[in-house]
Write a protein that holds these residues in place. Structure first.
Motif, PDB file in Angstrom:
ATOM      1  N   MET A   1     -15.945   7.863 -15.113  1.00  0.00           N
ATOM      2  CA  MET A   1     -17.151   8.223 -15.806  1.00  0.00           C
ATOM      3  C   MET A   1     -16.867   9.442 -16.686  1.00  0.00           C
ATOM      4  O   MET A   1     -16.314  10.429 -16.220  1.00  0.00           O
ATOM      5  N   SER A   2     -17.236   9.378 -17.917  1.00  0.00           N
ATOM      6  CA  SER A   2     -16.947  10.483 -18.833  1.00  0.00           C
ATOM      7  C   SER A   2     -18.031  11.545 -18.722  1.00  0.00           C
ATOM      8  O   SER A   2     -19.152  11.271 -18.326  1.00  0.00           O
ATOM      9  N   PRO A   3     -17.743  12.787 -19.125  1.00  0.00           N
ATOM     10  CA  PRO A   3     -18.738  13.853 -19.054  1.00  0.00           C
ATOM     11  C   PRO A   3     -19.949  13.571 -19.938  1.00  0.00           C
ATOM     12  O   PRO A   3     -21.042  13.975 -19.618  1.00  0.00           O
ATOM     13  N   MET A   4     -19.766  12.852 -21.042  1.00  0.00           N
ATOM     14  CA  MET A   4     -20.885  12.532 -21.930  1.00  0.00           C
ATOM     15  C   MET A   4     -21.906  11.664 -21.230  1.00  0.00           C
ATOM     16  O   MET A   4     -23.093  11.907 -21.309  1.00  0.00           O
ATOM     17  N   SER A   5     -21.449  10.660 -20.523  1.00  0.00           N
ATOM     18  CA  SER A   5     -22.389   9.764 -19.870  1.00  0.00           C
ATOM     19  C   SER A   5     -23.098  10.483 -18.729  1.00  0.00           C
ATOM     20  O   SER A   5     -24.255  10.205 -18.444  1.00  0.00           O
ATOM     21  N   SER A   6     -22.433  11.414 -18.078  1.00  0.00           N
ATOM     22  CA  SER A   6     -23.059  12.188 -17.016  1.00  0.00           C
ATOM     23  C   SER A   6     -24.157  13.080 -17.588  1.00  0.00           C
ATOM     24  O   SER A   6     -25.235  13.199 -17.025  1.00  0.00           O
ATOM     25  N   ASP A   7     -23.868  13.726 -18.741  1.00  0.00           N
ATOM     26  CA  ASP A   7     -24.877  14.552 -19.397  1.00  0.00           C
ATOM     27  C   ASP A   7     -26.070  13.712 -19.843  1.00  0.00           C
ATOM     28  O   ASP A   7     -27.215  14.126 -19.694  1.00  0.00           O
ATOM     29  N   ALA A   8     -25.786  12.547 -20.391  1.00  0.00           N
ATOM     30  CA  ALA A   8     -26.859  11.657 -20.835  1.00  0.00           C
ATOM     31  C   ALA A   8     -27.718  11.215 -19.654  1.00  0.00           C
ATOM     32  O   ALA A   8     -28.945  11.148 -19.745  1.00  0.00           O
ATOM     33  N   GLN A   9     -27.079  10.928 -18.541  1.00  0.00           N
ATOM     34  CA  GLN A   9     -27.810  10.501 -17.352  1.00  0.00           C
ATOM     35  C   GLN A   9     -28.682  11.646 -16.824  1.00  0.00           C
ATOM     36  O   GLN A   9     -29.820  11.442 -16.452  1.00  0.00           O
ATOM     37  N   GLN A  10     -28.124  12.857 -16.814  1.00  0.00           N
ATOM     38  CA  GLN A  10     -28.898  14.008 -16.361  1.00  0.00           C
ATOM     39  C   GLN A  10     -30.101  14.251 -17.274  1.00  0.00           C
ATOM     40  O   GLN A  10     -31.190  14.568 -16.814  1.00  0.00           O
ATOM     41  N   PHE A  11     -29.874  14.087 -18.583  1.00  0.00           N
ATOM     42  CA  PHE A  11     -30.970  14.274 -19.534  1.00  0.00           C
ATOM     43  C   PHE A  11     -32.066  13.239 -19.297  1.00  0.00           C
ATOM     44  O   PHE A  11     -33.254  13.562 -19.300  1.00  0.00           O
ATOM     45  N   GLN A  12     -31.682  11.998 -19.050  1.00  0.00           N
ATOM     46  CA  GLN A  12     -32.655  10.941 -18.789  1.00  0.00           C
ATOM     47  C   GLN A  12     -33.434  11.230 -17.504  1.00  0.00           C
ATOM     48  O   GLN A  12     -34.651  11.074 -17.457  1.00  0.00           O
ATOM     49  N   GLU A  13     -32.734  11.688 -16.473  1.00  0.00           N
ATOM     50  CA  GLU A  13     -33.405  12.038 -15.214  1.00  0.00           C
ATOM     51  C   GLU A  13     -34.365  13.199 -15.425  1.00  0.00           C
ATOM     52  O   GLU A  13     -35.460  13.221 -14.871  1.00  0.00           O
ATOM     53  N   TRP A  14     -33.967  14.175 -16.243  1.00  0.00           N
ATOM     54  CA  TRP A  14     -34.837  15.307 -16.544  1.00  0.00           C
ATOM     55  C   TRP A  14     -36.105  14.835 -17.267  1.00  0.00           C
ATOM     56  O   TRP A  14     -37.206  15.272 -16.945  1.00  0.00           O
ATOM     57  N   GLN A  15     -35.943  13.897 -18.250  1.00  0.00           N
ATOM     58  CA  GLN A  15     -37.103  13.363 -18.971  1.00  0.00           C
ATOM     59  C   GLN A  15     -38.045  12.627 -18.021  1.00  0.00           C
ATOM     60  O   GLN A  15     -39.257  12.783 -18.100  1.00  0.00           O
ATOM     61  N   GLU A  16     -37.476  11.827 -17.139  1.00  0.00           N
ATOM     62  CA  GLU A  16     -38.299  11.096 -16.178  1.00  0.00           C
ATOM     63  C   GLU A  16     -39.044  12.059 -15.268  1.00  0.00           C
ATOM     64  O   GLU A  16     -40.209  11.844 -14.944  1.00  0.00           O
ATOM     65  N   PHE A  17     -38.375  13.135 -14.853  1.00  0.00           N
ATOM     66  CA  PHE A  17     -39.023  14.147 -14.022  1.00  0.00           C
ATOM     67  C   PHE A  17     -40.176  14.801 -14.783  1.00  0.00           C
ATOM     68  O   PHE A  17     -41.253  15.032 -14.220  1.00  0.00           O
ATOM     69  N   GLN A  18     -39.970  15.109 -16.051  1.00  0.00           N
ATOM     70  CA  GLN A  18     -41.017  15.736 -16.860  1.00  0.00           C
ATOM     71  C   GLN A  18     -42.233  14.805 -16.995  1.00  0.00           C
ATOM     72  O   GLN A  18     -43.374  15.256 -16.923  1.00  0.00           O
TER      73      GLN A  18
END
Length: 143
Positions: A1-18
């Motif tokens: 898993m590349s760091p970009m996809s991990s950042d993208a996943q974290q961003f998506q989780e953050w949006q869902e949390f918001q």
């Protein structure tokens, strides 16, 4: 898993949390849309006269599910076969809306249509209540 996809996943989780957090705030403040209440609308069978000016008192009753009248609500009365409105009345404290159709149906063809097909009481609903329709009948006599 590349760091970009991990950042993208974290961003998506953050949006869902918001989004979840915003929904929770709306829920606690009562801003969520509420479900509208169903109503019961009934229309009467009325006797009308064709002698002189054709006339009949049409009526409808609007209640909530518990049978309590809903006041200050507009009810439209239409000829069932043509869907042409011939008048409106506002419900009273018992949920009753009454209209003298004779003063509103002056067209002989419209009166004949109403006598044949009956009338429909229409409640369009509002922010609290769902719309409803009820069909009423005319019994036309000569006197």
């Amino acid at each position: 898993m590349s760091p970009m996809s991990s950042d993208a996943q974290q961003f998506q989780e953050w949006q869902e949390f918001q989004q979840w957090k915003q929904l929770q705030q709306q829920h606690s403040s009562g801003d969520l849309p509420h479900e509208k209440e169903n109503v019961i609308l009934t229309a009467s069978t009325v006797r009308g006269s064709l002698i002189g000016m054709a006339q009949a008192q049409v009526s409808a009753n609007l209640t909530n599910a518990d049978g309590t009248g809903i006041k200050a609500q507009p009810i439209s009365f239409v000829v069932t076969s043509t869907n042409q409105e011939f008048g409106r009345a506002t419900t009273d404290s018992n949920g009753d809306a009454n209209l003298d159709s004779g003063s509103n149906i002056s067209d002989p063809q419209l009166m004949a249509s109403a006598a044949f097909s009956g009338y429909t009481a229409v409640y369009h609903g509002n922010a609290t209540y769902n719309p409803a329709k009820a069909r009423g009948k005319y019994i036309v006599g000569l006197g």
